[in-house]
Design a protein around this motif. Structure first.
Motif, mmCIF file in Angstrom:
data_model
loop_
_atom_site.group_PDB
_atom_site.id
_atom_site.type_symbol
_atom_site.label_atom_id
_atom_site.label_comp_id
_atom_site.label_asym_id
_atom_site.label_seq_id
_atom_site.Cartn_x
_atom_site.Cartn_y
_atom_site.Cartn_z
ATOM 1 N N LEU A 1 0.820 -1.205 0.000
ATOM 2 C CA LEU A 1 0.000 0.000 0.000
ATOM 3 C C LEU A 1 0.862 1.266 0.000
ATOM 4 O O LEU A 1 0.525 2.262 -0.637
ATOM 5 C CB LEU A 1 -0.935 -0.002 1.211
ATOM 6 N N PHE A 2 1.975 1.202 0.741
ATOM 7 C CA PHE A 2 2.907 2.336 0.725
ATOM 8 C C PHE A 2 3.420 2.577 -0.691
ATOM 9 O O PHE A 2 3.485 3.718 -1.164
ATOM 10 C CB PHE A 2 4.079 2.060 1.667
ATOM 11 N N VAL B 1 -4.575 -4.862 -2.598
ATOM 12 C CA VAL B 1 -3.216 -5.399 -2.753
ATOM 13 C C VAL B 1 -2.961 -5.758 -4.216
ATOM 14 O O VAL B 1 -1.916 -5.437 -4.792
ATOM 15 C CB VAL B 1 -3.013 -6.632 -1.852
ATOM 16 N N LEU B 2 -3.934 -6.428 -4.830
ATOM 17 C CA LEU B 2 -3.799 -6.805 -6.238
ATOM 18 C C LEU B 2 -3.789 -5.578 -7.145
ATOM 19 O O LEU B 2 -3.159 -5.590 -8.209
ATOM 20 C CB LEU B 2 -4.952 -7.739 -6.633
ATOM 21 N N ALA B 3 -4.476 -4.535 -6.718
ATOM 22 C CA ALA B 3 -4.564 -3.331 -7.540
ATOM 23 C C ALA B 3 -3.218 -2.632 -7.697
ATOM 24 O O ALA B 3 -3.027 -1.854 -8.635
ATOM 25 C CB ALA B 3 -5.579 -2.360 -6.934
ATOM 26 N N THR B 4 -2.282 -2.908 -6.802
ATOM 27 C CA THR B 4 -0.970 -2.267 -6.883
ATOM 28 C C THR B 4 -0.268 -2.590 -8.191
ATOM 29 O O THR B 4 0.266 -1.703 -8.862
ATOM 30 C CB THR B 4 -0.088 -2.706 -5.693
ATOM 31 N N SER B 5 -0.269 -3.870 -8.573
ATOM 32 C CA SER B 5 0.402 -4.267 -9.811
ATOM 33 C C SER B 5 -0.285 -3.661 -11.031
ATOM 34 O O SER B 5 0.368 -3.277 -12.005
ATOM 35 C CB SER B 5 0.447 -5.790 -9.933
ATOM 36 N N VAL B 6 -1.626 -3.556 -10.961
ATOM 37 C CA VAL B 6 -2.367 -2.949 -12.064
ATOM 38 C C VAL B 6 -2.019 -1.467 -12.176
ATOM 39 O O VAL B 6 -1.829 -0.936 -13.271
ATOM 40 C CB VAL B 6 -3.882 -3.125 -11.861
ATOM 41 N N LEU B 7 -1.913 -0.797 -11.034
ATOM 42 C CA LEU B 7 -1.583 0.627 -11.028
ATOM 43 C C LEU B 7 -0.190 0.874 -11.586
ATOM 44 O O LEU B 7 0.036 1.853 -12.306
ATOM 45 C CB LEU B 7 -1.681 1.170 -9.606
ATOM 46 N N ILE B 8 0.755 -0.015 -11.288
ATOM 47 C CA ILE B 8 2.119 0.141 -11.796
ATOM 48 C C ILE B 8 2.130 0.046 -13.322
ATOM 49 O O ILE B 8 2.732 0.880 -14.014
ATOM 50 C CB ILE B 8 3.041 -0.918 -11.170
ATOM 51 N N ALA B 9 1.453 -0.976 -13.865
ATOM 52 C CA ALA B 9 1.405 -1.130 -15.317
ATOM 53 C C ALA B 9 0.678 0.046 -15.967
ATOM 54 O O ALA B 9 1.116 0.570 -17.010
ATOM 55 C CB ALA B 9 0.718 -2.449 -15.676
ATOM 56 N N PHE B 10 -0.410 0.468 -15.360
ATOM 57 C CA PHE B 10 -1.175 1.606 -15.872
ATOM 58 C C PHE B 10 -0.324 2.872 -15.881
ATOM 59 O O PHE B 10 -0.328 3.639 -16.848
ATOM 60 C CB PHE B 10 -2.418 1.804 -15.005
ATOM 61 N N SER B 11 0.420 3.100 -14.803
ATOM 62 C CA SER B 11 1.248 4.308 -14.705
ATOM 63 C C SER B 11 2.337 4.325 -15.770
ATOM 64 O O SER B 11 2.627 5.375 -16.362
ATOM 65 C CB SER B 11 1.866 4.402 -13.306
ATOM 66 N N ALA B 12 2.951 3.169 -16.016
ATOM 67 C CA ALA B 12 3.987 3.097 -17.048
ATOM 68 C C ALA B 12 3.404 3.444 -18.416
ATOM 69 O O ALA B 12 4.012 4.195 -19.195
ATOM 70 C CB ALA B 12 4.601 1.695 -17.068
#
Length: 243
Positions: free
Chosen positions: A73-74, A158-169
């Protein structure tokens, strides 16, 4: 696909080398100052609000998993804050970034429309670049807000973190490529279609930009480095597809 991803990623050190060229330094100063002010503001906000945000996102029933969930989350919150401030920096600095992109393309043998065409054409290309950045910002916010809502759902956040990383890239690639392509009077739709056609290349660039925003001190140069990297990528890999 992997080769294109690595190629896109490799343009980040290229961008850093480009902005250090003596003839380009005067075009780098204002984007750096804008980036510094906004990144420091983001960092202060993150320090002041982080504890409360994390407490609100982690229900008491999952307290025993805090050692695993809180770092994720951090990471997500840090990414969200710096990413949002990065969008604002791109918009504010877009006229200066357009000038930097133009000079880089000229040095690399390209020919942006406003080069040598007088003040009127320069202002027109700059205005189009600003509108392209506004379109990119609207596109990103419409898709970012539903994604952020996932962080209110326990476990799913928690799962949304990986989605957010890909989306941000992906969004970083679109945002930064909008600058050199906007100099060629291209709309955000054209930028999006180009990136969709070269998805791995764009994601490689975006991933490199995302990592750059996480590296202390270097992230203060993210705006001009990202502009330079995107411009070099456009000039060498994508411009020929639009001739």
């Amino acid at each position: 696909m992997i080769g294109d991803f690595i190629t896109g990623f490799s343009y980040i050190p290229r961008g850093l080398a480009l902005i250090l060229r003596p003839r380009l330094r005067r075009y780098v100063i204002l984007p750096v100052l804008i980036n510094v002010v906004l990144f420091i503001s983001a960092f202060v906000l993150l320090l002041e609000r982080l504890g409360g945000w994390l407490d609100g996102l982690l229900p008491s029933s999952l307290a025993w998993l805090s050692w695993l969930i809180l770092p994720l989350l951090f990471l997500a919150l840090s990414l969200g804050v710096f990413y949002t401030f990065g969008l604002v920096a791109n918009l504010i600095a877009s006229p200066f970034s357009a000038l930097l992109a133009e000079q880089i393309e000229l040095q690399m043998g390209g020919q942006p429309p406003s080069a040598g065409a007088g003040l009127k054409q320069t202002l027109r290309s700059t205005a189009i670049g600003v509108m392209t950045q506004l379109s990119a910002l609207a596109y990103q916010l419409v898709r970012l807000l539903p994604l952020l809502l996932l962080f209110l759902v326990p476990v799913v956040n928690v799962l949304a973190t990986s989605v957010l990383i890909a989306f941000s890239a992906w969004m970083l690639a679109l945002g930064y490529l909008s600058t050199p392509m906007g100099n060629h009077d291209m709309s955000f739709r054209a930028v999006h279609e180009t990136c969709r056609g070269r998805r791995a290349l764009a994601l490689g660039l975006g991933t490199g930009l995302l990592l750059l925003t996480w590296i202390p001190l270097l992230n203060l140069l993210a705006l001009p480095v990202g502009t330079a990297a995107a411009t070099a990528l456009w000039t060498e890999k994508l411009a020929s597809e639009h001739r």
